[in-house]
Design a protein around this motif. Structure first.
Motif: not given
Length: 343
Positions: A21-23, A48-58, A71-77, A93-101
């Protein structure tokens, strides 16, 4: 520090394709080129074969999204079955810090380290990141982060390759004998230093009336038009302000195109152009860019551009910068992912 083979092979390799998940707050929207380097890295990882989803902030959501996106990033993660989260740019980075484990990788690009207010946001968010990637060694040193990896943004070598200069000039309405100096940014952005570029151009025109400017940036233009402009120009003059760049994309694209570059010493420009000829890197004066210091900078840049114009040859940068091929860069990013997951 630049990542080493010992670092990246210290743990058993994970060979399957990864889910990432790219944020980011840097992403092309509505025809803009904002964050095109992030888009290209994501595309290269997907190739290269990797699966990359993108979450755009701001961006279109506004600046408040920096504070409400968590919260949106955490749900998606939680629901995406991802292996890790790759955060692009320190402001997110601050918003993504709460993305879970999930392990987090953070890429830093320039002002998120160099600008004091943005650096504060970056520091608030980078706690717990498993790896930090800087686009230049200078940026890692400014951040005081000896454990950081240094991986410059890549270039699409298949797209940015030299073409027919005469045809490019005809299509752009430029005469064969004109001496064309390319400005590689939006003149309306003060940090890009168009005022310095304009003064250098005025000095060059005093020496030769056939010198003309060409502006690389234009809203909604196709990438083929960028290539055409690089082909048509004689030299790229890059004049961004001190501390405003991490790894300037246009310098690398011009180098891949064989276009000579004269640039101020920002980001990793000196590293990119170290062995490339013709071209030059001009250091900023110690004094502010006003008065005699500014006059000297303009004169130094004009002399270097004039030398390139007088040579009349293309640069040998394409042969010397193959390590910037975005496919190789994506491979290095994937190695960092695998090292993080294996640690």
């Amino acid at each position: 520090m630049t990542e080493t083979s010992e670092q990246l092979s210290a743990t058993p390799p994970i060979t399957r394709p990864l889910r990432v998940l790219a944020v980011t707050n840097l992403w092309p929207e509505q025809g803009s080129y904002r964050g095109i380097f992030v888009h290209r890295q994501v595309s290269a990882l997907r190739a290269l074969g990797h699966h990359v989803d993108v979450e755009v902030v701001a961006q279109s959501r506004g600046k408040w999204d920096y504070f409400t996106a968590a919260p949106r990033i955490r749900r998606r993660a939680r629901t995406g079955n991802y292996d890790l989260v790759h955060v692009h740019y320190g402001m997110t980075a601050p918003a993504a810090r709460l993305a879970g484990q999930l392990p987090r990788v953070l890429s830093l690009y320039g002002s998120d380290v160099n600008a004091p207010r943005q650096r504060l946001m970056t520091k608030l968010g980078w706690g717990g990141t498993r790896a930090r990637i800087y686009v230049s060694r200078r940026l890692a040193e400014t951040a005081g982060d000896p454990a950081g990896h240094v991986v410059a943004n890549g270039v699409d070598f298949q797209l940015f390759q030299p073409g027919d200069r005469s045809a490019a000039r005809r299509q752009l309405g430029i005469t064969p004998t004109a001496k064309v100096v390319l400005f590689g940014a939006d003149p309306a952005r003060p940090v890009k230093g168009y005022d310095v570029f304009r003064d250098v151009l005025a000095e060059l025109r005093r020496r030769d009336g056939s010198v003309q400017e060409l502006i690389l940036s234009a809203p909604g233009q196709p990438e083929a038009e960028l290539v055409r402009k690089y082909d048509a120009a004689d030299v790229l003059l890059f004049t961004s302000r001190p501390g405003s760049e991490g790894s300037p994309t246009v310098v690398k694209e011009a180098t891949a195109m064989g276009l000579p570059v004269v640039t101020v010493d920002v980001g990793d420009a000196a590293d990119i152009l170290a062995d490339v000829r013709p071209g030059a890197v001009v250091r900023f004066p110690a004094d502010p860019l006003v008065g005699p210091a500014r006059t000297q900078l303009v004169a130094d840049l004009a002399d270097q551009v004039w030398a390139v114009l007088a040579s009349g040859v293309r640069a040998d940068g394409r042969e010397k910068s193959s390590w910037l091929d975005e496919r190789l860069v994506a491979g290095r990013i994937a190695e960092i992912y695998r090292a993080v997951l294996g640690s």
